[in-house]
Design an enzyme around this catalytic site. Structure first.
Site, PDB file in Angstrom:
ATOM      1  N   ASP A  13       0.813  -1.224   0.000  1.00  0.00           N
ATOM      2  CA  ASP A  13       0.000   0.000   0.000  1.00  0.00           C
ATOM      3  C   ASP A  13       0.845   1.274   0.000  1.00  0.00           C
ATOM      4  O   ASP A  13       0.446   2.285   0.571  1.00  0.00           O
ATOM      5  CB  ASP A  13      -0.963   0.021   1.207  1.00  0.00           C
ATOM      6  CG  ASP A  13      -1.755  -1.260   1.310  1.00  0.00           C
ATOM      7  OD1 ASP A  13      -2.276  -1.695   0.276  1.00  0.00           O
ATOM      8  OD2 ASP A  13      -1.826  -1.829   2.411  1.00  0.00           O
ATOM      9  N   LYS A  16       1.978   2.068  -5.155  1.00  0.00           N
ATOM     10  CA  LYS A  16       2.620   1.526  -6.360  1.00  0.00           C
ATOM     11  C   LYS A  16       1.805   1.812  -7.611  1.00  0.00           C
ATOM     12  O   LYS A  16       2.356   2.041  -8.672  1.00  0.00           O
ATOM     13  CB  LYS A  16       2.817   0.006  -6.227  1.00  0.00           C
ATOM     14  CG  LYS A  16       3.865  -0.375  -5.197  1.00  0.00           C
ATOM     15  CD  LYS A  16       4.097  -1.871  -5.159  1.00  0.00           C
ATOM     16  CE  LYS A  16       2.982  -2.635  -4.480  1.00  0.00           C
ATOM     17  NZ  LYS A  16       2.778  -2.351  -3.069  1.00  0.00           N
ATOM     18  N   GLY A  40      -4.055  -4.522  -4.278  1.00  0.00           N
ATOM     19  CA  GLY A  40      -5.035  -3.494  -4.621  1.00  0.00           C
ATOM     20  C   GLY A  40      -4.280  -2.278  -5.104  1.00  0.00           C
ATOM     21  O   GLY A  40      -3.568  -1.645  -4.327  1.00  0.00           O
ATOM     22  N   HIS A  41      -4.371  -1.984  -6.377  1.00  0.00           N
ATOM     23  CA  HIS A  41      -3.672  -0.823  -6.921  1.00  0.00           C
ATOM     24  C   HIS A  41      -4.693   0.194  -7.406  1.00  0.00           C
ATOM     25  O   HIS A  41      -5.570  -0.126  -8.195  1.00  0.00           O
ATOM     26  CB  HIS A  41      -2.750  -1.248  -8.078  1.00  0.00           C
ATOM     27  CG  HIS A  41      -1.609  -2.112  -7.619  1.00  0.00           C
ATOM     28  ND1 HIS A  41      -0.806  -2.811  -8.479  1.00  0.00           N
ATOM     29  CD2 HIS A  41      -1.147  -2.382  -6.382  1.00  0.00           C
ATOM     30  CE1 HIS A  41       0.111  -3.466  -7.778  1.00  0.00           C
ATOM     31  NE2 HIS A  41      -0.089  -3.226  -6.509  1.00  0.00           N
ATOM     32  N   GLN A 223       2.120  -6.171  -3.057  1.00  0.00           N
ATOM     33  CA  GLN A 223       2.441  -6.180  -1.622  1.00  0.00           C
ATOM     34  C   GLN A 223       3.759  -5.423  -1.371  1.00  0.00           C
ATOM     35  O   GLN A 223       4.080  -4.523  -2.132  1.00  0.00           O
ATOM     36  CB  GLN A 223       2.508  -7.605  -1.053  1.00  0.00           C
ATOM     37  CG  GLN A 223       1.167  -8.314  -1.012  1.00  0.00           C
ATOM     38  CD  GLN A 223       0.802  -8.998  -2.310  1.00  0.00           C
ATOM     39  OE1 GLN A 223       1.596  -9.691  -2.905  1.00  0.00           O
ATOM     40  NE2 GLN A 223      -0.420  -8.802  -2.757  1.00  0.00           N
TER      41      GLN A 223
HETATM   42  P1  IMP Z   1      -2.635 -12.879   2.044  1.00  0.00           P
HETATM   43  O1  IMP Z   1      -1.688 -12.347   1.027  1.00  0.00           O
HETATM   44  O2  IMP Z   1      -4.084 -12.675   1.706  1.00  0.00           O
HETATM   45  O3  IMP Z   1      -2.324 -14.305   2.423  1.00  0.00           O
HETATM   46  O4  IMP Z   1      -2.429 -12.036   3.402  1.00  0.00           O
HETATM   47  C1  IMP Z   1      -1.223 -12.119   4.170  1.00  0.00           C
HETATM   48  C2  IMP Z   1      -0.837 -10.759   4.724  1.00  0.00           C
HETATM   49  O5  IMP Z   1      -0.464  -9.909   3.652  1.00  0.00           O
HETATM   50  C3  IMP Z   1      -1.966 -10.035   5.464  1.00  0.00           C
HETATM   51  O6  IMP Z   1      -1.400  -9.272   6.514  1.00  0.00           O
HETATM   52  C4  IMP Z   1      -2.525  -9.091   4.417  1.00  0.00           C
HETATM   53  O7  IMP Z   1      -3.157  -7.968   4.987  1.00  0.00           O
HETATM   54  C5  IMP Z   1      -1.244  -8.702   3.690  1.00  0.00           C
HETATM   55  N1  IMP Z   1      -1.472  -8.285   2.315  1.00  0.00           N
HETATM   56  C6  IMP Z   1      -1.753  -9.061   1.251  1.00  0.00           C
HETATM   57  N2  IMP Z   1      -1.861  -8.316   0.141  1.00  0.00           N
HETATM   58  C7  IMP Z   1      -1.636  -7.046   0.502  1.00  0.00           C
HETATM   59  C8  IMP Z   1      -1.584  -5.802  -0.230  1.00  0.00           C
HETATM   60  O8  IMP Z   1      -1.735  -5.740  -1.456  1.00  0.00           O
HETATM   61  N3  IMP Z   1      -1.319  -4.687   0.521  1.00  0.00           N
HETATM   62  C9  IMP Z   1      -1.091  -4.764   1.846  1.00  0.00           C
HETATM   63  N4  IMP Z   1      -1.122  -5.875   2.556  1.00  0.00           N
HETATM   64  C10 IMP Z   1      -1.392  -7.011   1.893  1.00  0.00           C
END
Ligand code: IMP
Length: 429
Positions: A13, A16, A40-41, A223
């Site tokens: 977040d 990007k 989420g972009h 991420q």
């Molecule tokens: P997962 O990727 O859904 O397995 O989540 C694992 C961890 O990564 C959690 O803390 C999510 O909130 C975090 N996470 C996954 N995708 C994003 C992203 O695009 N932005 C921020 N945090 C993310």
């Protein structure tokens, strides 16, 4: 001219979407190489907001875009996203979007398992996005995943689904959940196959052909580095490698293709989900950062946790990820604060550390060592040159560069594309 790999230098977040959009004008191809629709972009173009999860940001501008083998793909979510964007006037077809034939699919059983496991974990939950990312990567590494190419071969698909369900139905029985019926899963996959297969391609070959004619490739990470499954705050991480070398492995190119590594870095810190966060602010300042920075997850809508800039962690990302320069975002969110703190190291018992150790206990117990800088009262919102910044803001930017050991290549001062100060063009290396 070189390729550029964009990665998040914090917990995701970092903004990007806007930077990738800005760079995509200079690129010939945009490639996603890891993660899935947990990302989420947000792009703001001409006042219109586009929210992307799985699609490379280049598609909004009609740039050739690719989803590499390192991405996990929920085909139903992909077509939902495509139809949402089409309603906003973005045309997406197999001539501009290619999906790696060897990419792994996220199935409904993965998202169900993700959510069931999180619920069962109670206080020990990770706070995942519930999109099935972890379970899909687990199946990939365990060599039982269904891949895009399997959709074109019904016999193989049936065999693979049977093999997959030996594992998953045993798990479901253990969790007291209803089992998956093989025939129903195969039917759902065969129904989506004619939509997905036209996009399927040996992306590694497409990229090799592009490389041979000198096309500029922009690799779009999702991420952030602190969520990397090896180098992040494990186990509170995502299930892929978010570091820059994944651009090569996740798309089928050699290590030199990664090119210039641009680390997107927010001028403060946020994180969604559970896990350690040394500089977190559970006070009015944290709340103010969240409100001014609109810190709510694009995917899940969850409020993000906010805190001071952690120079120690970003330096770690710079070193582990080979970050050549950073794009500093959301500086304007700090406008109006009397004082700003920067974390320069940690105290752990009687030790002073200049990095975050790997152990869960240490990560939980470190106490940040802060340096306090003077804030600024004038607005930096929309500034288009360093000269337009108040001297205190410039001093803050310079101190960040010094602490992390990498220069600011780009400075973003609002969500609008043109509010970007270019110091060094990453494509020029
Ligand atoms: P997962 O990727 O859904 O397995 O989540 C694992 C961890 O990564 C959690 O803390 C999510 O909130 C975090 N996470 C996954 N995708 C994003 C992203 O695009 N932005 C921020 N945090 C993310």
């Amino acid at each position: 001219m070189t390729n550029v790999t964009v990665v998040g230098a914090q917990w995701g977040d970092e903004g990007k979407g806007k930077i990738v959009d800005w760079l995509s004008e200079r690129a010939d191809i945009v490639v996603r190489f890891q993660g899935g629709h947990n990302a989420g972009h947000t792009l703001v173009i001409g006042g219109e907001t586009y929210k992307l999860s799985l699609l490379p940001s280049g598609v909004v501008r009609g740039k050739p875009s690719m989803i590499g083998n390192g991405v996990v793909i929920d085909p139903w979510a992909l077509f939902e996203e495509i139809s949402r964007l089409e309603k906003q006037g973005v045309r997406i077809s197999p001539d501009i979007l290619k999906v790696a034939e060897n990419a792994v699919l996220i199935l409904p059983l993965h998202s169900n398992l993700d959510r069931a496991r999180e619920e069962a974990a109670g206080a020990a939950k990770i706070g995942t996005t519930g999109r099935g990312i972890g379970p899909a990567y687990e199946d990939k590494v365990a060599r039982r995943a269904i891949r895009v190419c399997d959709l074109g071969d019904e016999e193989i698909l049936r065999l693979k689904v049977d093999r997959l369900l030996v594992h998953h139905n045993a798990l479901l029985r253990g969790l007291g959940q209803p089992e998956v019926v093989a025939g129903e899963l195969v039917a759902a996959l065969l129904a989506i196959a004619p939509k997905l297969l036209p996009y399927s391609s040996p992306v590694w070959r497409d990229l090799e052909a592009a490389r041979q004619v000198g096309k500029r490739i922009l690799f779009e990470g999702a991420q952030g580095m602190l969520l990397d499954v090896d180098h992040g705050t494990y186990p509170y991480v995502t299930s892929s490698n978010t570091v820059s070398p994944s651009a090569g492995t996740g798309s089928g190119m050699g290590p030199s293709s990664v090119g210039y590594v641009l680390g997107i870095t927010k001028a403060y810190t946020t994180r969604v989900g559970e896990g350690p966060f040394p500089t977190e602010l559970n006070c009015a300042i944290g709340q103010r950062l969240g409100e001014r920075g609109h810190e709510f997850g694009t995917v899940t809508g969850r409020a993000r946790r906010c805190g001071w800039f952690d120079g120690t962690l970003v330096r770690q990302s710079v070193q582990i990820g080979g970050i050549d320069g950073i794009a500093l975002t959301k500086l304007d969110v700090l406008d109006g604060l009397e004082e700003i703190r920067i974390c320069t190291g940690y105290r752990l018992g009687d030790q002073v550390l200049d990095y975050l150790p790997a152990g869960m206990r240490a990560q939980r117990d470190v106490v940040p060592v802060y340096e306090t800088m003077k804030g600024w009262s004038t607005s930096t919102h929309g500034a288009r040159s360093f000269d337009a910044l108040p001297p205190e803001a410039l001093a803050y930017v310079r101190r960040i560069e010094e602490l992390i050991g990498a220069p600011v290549a780009l400075l973003s001062t609002s969500p609008e594309r043109d509010d970007t100060i270019l110091v060094q063009d990453p494509f020029s290396g």
